[in-house]
Design an enzyme around this catalytic site. Structure first.
Site, mmCIF file in Angstrom:
data_model
loop_
_atom_site.group_PDB
_atom_site.id
_atom_site.type_symbol
_atom_site.label_atom_id
_atom_site.label_comp_id
_atom_site.label_asym_id
_atom_site.label_seq_id
_atom_site.Cartn_x
_atom_site.Cartn_y
_atom_site.Cartn_z
ATOM 1 N N LYS A 107 -20.518 3.724 -7.224
ATOM 2 C CA LYS A 107 -19.859 2.461 -7.482
ATOM 3 C C LYS A 107 -19.435 2.208 -8.948
ATOM 4 O O LYS A 107 -20.238 2.610 -9.818
ATOM 5 C CB LYS A 107 -20.790 1.175 -7.117
ATOM 6 C CG LYS A 107 -21.148 1.192 -5.567
ATOM 7 C CD LYS A 107 -20.010 0.334 -4.528
ATOM 8 C CE LYS A 107 -20.681 0.350 -3.081
ATOM 9 N NZ LYS A 107 -19.679 -0.136 -2.212
ATOM 10 N N ILE A 152 -24.214 7.079 11.587
ATOM 11 C CA ILE A 152 -24.140 5.778 11.160
ATOM 12 C C ILE A 152 -23.673 4.755 11.651
ATOM 13 O O ILE A 152 -24.010 3.554 11.575
ATOM 14 C CB ILE A 152 -23.767 5.920 9.591
ATOM 15 C CG1 ILE A 152 -24.357 7.321 8.698
ATOM 16 C CG2 ILE A 152 -23.676 4.669 8.935
ATOM 17 C CD1 ILE A 152 -25.971 6.747 8.855
ATOM 18 N N GLY A 153 -22.693 4.993 12.625
ATOM 19 C CA GLY A 153 -22.067 3.855 13.512
ATOM 20 C C GLY A 153 -20.677 3.977 14.061
ATOM 21 O O GLY A 153 -20.525 3.832 15.127
ATOM 22 N N SER A 154 -19.868 4.384 13.238
ATOM 23 C CA SER A 154 -18.546 4.280 13.526
ATOM 24 C C SER A 154 -18.041 5.759 13.886
ATOM 25 O O SER A 154 -18.428 6.527 13.339
ATOM 26 C CB SER A 154 -17.671 3.618 12.573
ATOM 27 O OG SER A 154 -17.720 4.324 11.432
ATOM 28 N N ARG A 166 0.901 -1.389 0.297
ATOM 29 C CA ARG A 166 -0.110 0.004 -0.048
ATOM 30 C C ARG A 166 0.907 1.269 -0.060
ATOM 31 O O ARG A 166 0.521 2.432 0.494
ATOM 32 C CB ARG A 166 -0.897 -0.022 1.240
ATOM 33 C CG ARG A 166 -2.216 -1.059 1.074
ATOM 34 C CD ARG A 166 -2.913 -0.977 2.275
ATOM 35 N NE ARG A 166 -2.257 -1.469 3.582
ATOM 36 C CZ ARG A 166 -2.532 -1.233 4.765
ATOM 37 N NH1 ARG A 166 -3.635 -0.469 4.955
ATOM 38 N NH2 ARG A 166 -2.068 -1.729 5.878
ATOM 39 N N HIS A 215 -16.532 11.750 3.342
ATOM 40 C CA HIS A 215 -15.443 11.187 2.726
ATOM 41 C C HIS A 215 -14.625 12.353 2.408
ATOM 42 O O HIS A 215 -13.525 12.277 1.432
ATOM 43 C CB HIS A 215 -15.721 10.153 1.603
ATOM 44 C CG HIS A 215 -16.420 9.070 1.969
ATOM 45 N ND1 HIS A 215 -17.893 8.821 2.023
ATOM 46 C CD2 HIS A 215 -15.774 7.747 1.893
ATOM 47 C CE1 HIS A 215 -17.895 7.426 2.410
ATOM 48 N NE2 HIS A 215 -16.842 6.836 2.368
ATOM 49 N N LEU A 246 1.140 3.605 -2.372
ATOM 50 C CA LEU A 246 0.671 4.695 -2.875
ATOM 51 C C LEU A 246 -0.146 5.286 -1.796
ATOM 52 O O LEU A 246 -0.445 6.401 -1.579
ATOM 53 C CB LEU A 246 -0.033 4.304 -3.940
ATOM 54 C CG LEU A 246 -0.662 5.626 -4.839
ATOM 55 C CD1 LEU A 246 0.252 6.486 -5.233
ATOM 56 C CD2 LEU A 246 -1.526 5.004 -5.932
ATOM 57 N N LYS A 247 -1.092 4.547 -1.128
ATOM 58 C CA LYS A 247 -2.072 5.106 0.003
ATOM 59 C C LYS A 247 -1.384 5.698 0.912
ATOM 60 O O LYS A 247 -1.512 6.743 1.120
ATOM 61 C CB LYS A 247 -2.560 3.775 0.638
ATOM 62 C CG LYS A 247 -3.424 4.036 2.072
ATOM 63 C CD LYS A 247 -3.980 2.973 2.434
ATOM 64 C CE LYS A 247 -4.260 3.253 4.172
ATOM 65 N NZ LYS A 247 -5.613 4.290 4.198
#
Length: 754
Positions: A114, A424-426, A15, A688, A17-18
């Site tokens: 997507k 939403i949760g996290s 990873r 995001h 590039l990340k």
């Protein structure tokens, strides 16, 4: 017989590039240092393909963020507000990808959706009457020349004009207004590549595997007839994937393409189409090695399929880009008896070269070894989940009483205010959280020490949620590494990789688990921490689960049983968790189906018979036995849902939250038109992006929602979980969301009093 691939993963084996890109975002490395990392990754990939014996090597399959965004910058399809920014071209690129907020400048990121039926996400170009196709970028040429300096003449890859126009969204204009400019811009690419020494160009046109209308075909012809008429000496490969081209195959064979790339894995009719005739003057690039799953290719089946094709010029390739699979299995610690069944991207290169050898009569030993691999059952069947599925009746898929009655019961039970707020949760998975999990995994701390840390994080964020006034709280999911892997670790039948990362979008990578055998729940999964959180507050806590369809779609699924069978096994496992949460006092349970659309067939005629007819009942099976007063939520994100609204309503959830902010709340019109019955929480801001929405911005979004949806049906929430965001921006954003909701609530209540 030659070999090639459509594209190769660009994130790097580790990873690289990340991590380099994220360091660049944090200003820890320079643009030159990021460019050097990218250069090294491209070089490594080209040399890897060359050493593996791949005959035709692609270029321009690399991207810093997204290949559609790359094409938009190549052709100057960039909003004027972004062009005017006093930033480098790369920083303008990232501004459109992530959003930009600095010194009073506020740029919204382009919508993200997507990529067909995968878990990859692309940026959606926003075209207006002021947009113009014009070749201004140099990336495709730079990377061709870069490979050429390595002694490799590559085949540059570019999204084709038809797919680029079909994927774009239009504001006061239409795709047909861009035809002439698009043709001229692509011809400029052809001319410059030919001058640089390129022999081929690959134009990716996956949109051709969808249902094509007469208007679609007309658009395609108006683009490609002049384009091919002036292509010169450069050979053009039209590359398709994710299905077959039954609606336009005859026209493709008539037009002067030099090569046609067809999918023999997901293309149900591809073999029949080619068997009926394929031009002698064209090269068939046959996608026979699965680019989306990680199982070994059955050579005999592939040979039986390929050897009967009436084709003079055959190139073996993958069914799609290898972007969708991990880089290599060599980095995994599985026993050889397990590992031998897997082929990641690098191993698929070997499969291609071995298949080519076999088809030319030079690979008898390779064929024999492969036959032996498939001669015996890979895994022993567990009869229990199969028996459970066989015993299910129609009543097991339906909850009672009806939703309209449950809604009344739940409103009386919870007594929540108008526009109830939640997340939403996290919450952010900080470096501290990840480090604690790493220490536990390495046995550097005890389970008791880890549990105390998790309790502390839950307590901290519960207190903060109460302070800002959220109505329904979450425990934050600090104990979870991934919303699919975490559940798989508590189920039988799953295998987990160490380094099998796959790009989901930009710098976001996921590590899909592998469904190895039959699945069942081994013990309660989430009850411990949900129960603890509820004991610490008087407010309602949402239990957080991942739904069976998403667990399947975000895993590498089995190929020896049907997707339906695998999903029902998962549904029964999650059903047990739902009932345990309910028995332990959790009154609101969210069952995320973020990936519901992911395996939806690309052709509408197949939607129900091949997918929705079992995927929707599988979700209903999960919650069909809960009490009327237990409220079931679900969540979906970053897909096009407007055309399957009736199916989503048929999931029979009580509340559903959608990603909506990046797509400009377009889904609201569909919800209204379809008389959507479920209570709904359209996301009011884009998580995001690092930008923080203002109170006025959120209020305007809420007003738009209320103009389409009955206020009694609306929840207020972000558009997705907050795991990947920083603490500072998360808290600032949520404070603004709650403030906005309260102000709108007061406006409504004030009007009611009048």
């Amino acid at each position: 017989m030659t070999t090639t691939i459509i594209g190769f993963p660009r994130i790097g084996e580790k990873r690289e590039l990340k991590f380099a890109t994220e360091k660049y975002f944090k200003q820890k490395i320079s643009q030159d240092e990021l460019a050097q990392t990218a250069h090294e990754l491209r070089q490594k990939n080209w040399q890897l393909l060359k050493a593996a014996g791949i005959d035709e090597i692609p270029s321009n399959d690399f991207s810093y963020y997204d290949q559609v965004l790359d094409a938009a910058f190549l052709f100057d399809l960039v909003p004027e507000e972004v062009k005017r920014l006093n930033l480098s071209t790369l920083d303008k690129y990232f501004a459109l990808a992530r959003g930009y907020q600095k010194d009073g400048v506020n740029v919204l990121a382009w919508p993200m959706k997507k990529w067909f039926n995968t878990n990859y996400h692309y940026l959606v170009p926003q075209l207006t009457a002021d947009s113009h196709f014009k070749l201004t970028g140099t990336k495709i040429f730079d990377e061709f020349n870069e490979a050429k300096e390595e002694g490799i003449v590559t085949r540059p890859v570019l999204i084709g004009p038809f797919t680029l126009l079909k994927l774009s969204e239009y504001h006061d204009t239409a795709a047909t207004n861009f035809i002439n400019e698009a043709v001229a811009a692509y011809l400029a690419v052809f001319k410059r590549l030919a001058a640089a020494g390129a022999k081929w160009i690959q134009l990716d046109e996956p949109s051709l595997v969808k249902d094509l209308s007469a208007t679609d075909k007309q658009l395609f012809n108006r683009l490609y007839e002049p384009l091919l008429a002036q292509k010169g000496k450069l050979k053009v490969l039209l590359q398709t994937y994710f299905g077959d081209v039954r609606d336009i195959y005859d026209r493709l064979t008539e037009l002067p393409f030099d090569g046609l790339g067809l999918d023999f894995v997901e293309g149900k009719k591809t073999k029949d189409l080619v068997a009926a005739g394929f031009p002698d003057d064209k090269v068939l690039f046959a996608g026979v090695v699965n680019g989306k799953n990680i199982w070994r290719n059955n050579y005999q089946k592939t040979i039986d399929q390929s050897s009967v094709l009436p084709v003079n010029n055959l190139v073996l390739t993958t069914s799609c880009s290898l972007l969708h699979v991990p880089i290599t299995v060599t980095n995994e610690n599985f026993p050889d008896e397990v590992k031998k069944h897997f082929a990641f991207a690098t191993e698929k290169l070997t499969e291609l070269t071995e298949l080519a050898a076999i088809l030319t009569g030079q690979g008898a030993q390779k064929l024999a070894a492969n036959k032996q691999l498939f001669a015996a059952p890979r895994v022993k069947e567990d009869p229990e989940p199969h028996k459970q599925i066989a015993s299910l009746t129609a009543a097991d898929y339906h909850r009672q009483p009806a939703r309209v009655e449950r809604e009344k019961i739940q409103k009386a039970e919870f007594n929540l205010p108008l526009l109830p707020t939640t997340t939403i949760g996290s919450f952010p998975q900080t470096k501290e959280v990840r480090n604690e999990r790493r220490q536990l995994r390495r046995h550097e701390i005890s389970q008791e020490e880890y549990d105390e840390f998790i309790k502390g994080k839950i307590d901290e964020w519960l207190k903060w949620q109460e302070q800002i006034g959220l109505d329904v709280l979450v425990h934050g999911e600090f104990e979870r590494n991934d919303m699919v892997e975490y559940f798989g670790q508590h189920l039988s039948g799953y295998l987990f990789t160490k380094n099998a990362w796959v790009q989901s979008y930009g710098t976001r990578c996921v590590k899909p688990p592998i469904i190895w055998g039959d699945v069942k729940r081994l013990h309660p999964i989430t009850v411990k921490w949900s129960k603890y959180a509820q004991s610490q507050t008087k407010k309602l806590i949402k239990g957080m689960l991942t739904g069976p369809v998403t667990i399947l779609n975000w895993s590498f699924p089995r190929e020896d049983i049907s997707l339906k069978e695998s999903t029902l096994q998962l549904a029964l496992a999650i059903q047990g968790e739902v009932l345990d949460l309910e028995a332990n006092g959790i009154k609101i349970i969210q069952i995320d189906e973020a990936a519901l659309r992911e395996k939806l067939p690309l052709r509408k005629s197949d939607w129900y018979s091949e997918y929705l007819d079992w995927a929707i009942p599988a979700f209903r099976l999960v919650h069909s036995k809960v009490k009327p007063e237990t409220q079931i939520h679900t969540h979906m994100c970053y897909s096009e849902f407007s055309d399957i609204i009736p199916a989503i309503d048929a999931m029979d959830a009580d509340v559903i939250s959608f990603e909506a902010s990046r797509s400009n709340l377009e889904i609201l019109d569909a919800l209204k038109a379809q008389h959507f019955e479920t209570e709904v929480g359209p996301g009011v801001y884009d998580i995001h992006s690092p930008r923080i929405p203002s109170v006025s911005e959120v209020k305007n979004t809420i007003r738009k929602i209320l103009s389409k949806i009955n206020v009694a049906k609306v929840w207020i929430n972000p558009d997705c979980g907050l795991k990947t965001r920083g603490v500072k921006e998360t808290r600032a954003s949520l404070i603004n969301v709650v403030t906005a909701a309260k102000e709108i609530r007061r406006e409504i209540e004030g009007n009611d009093e009048k």
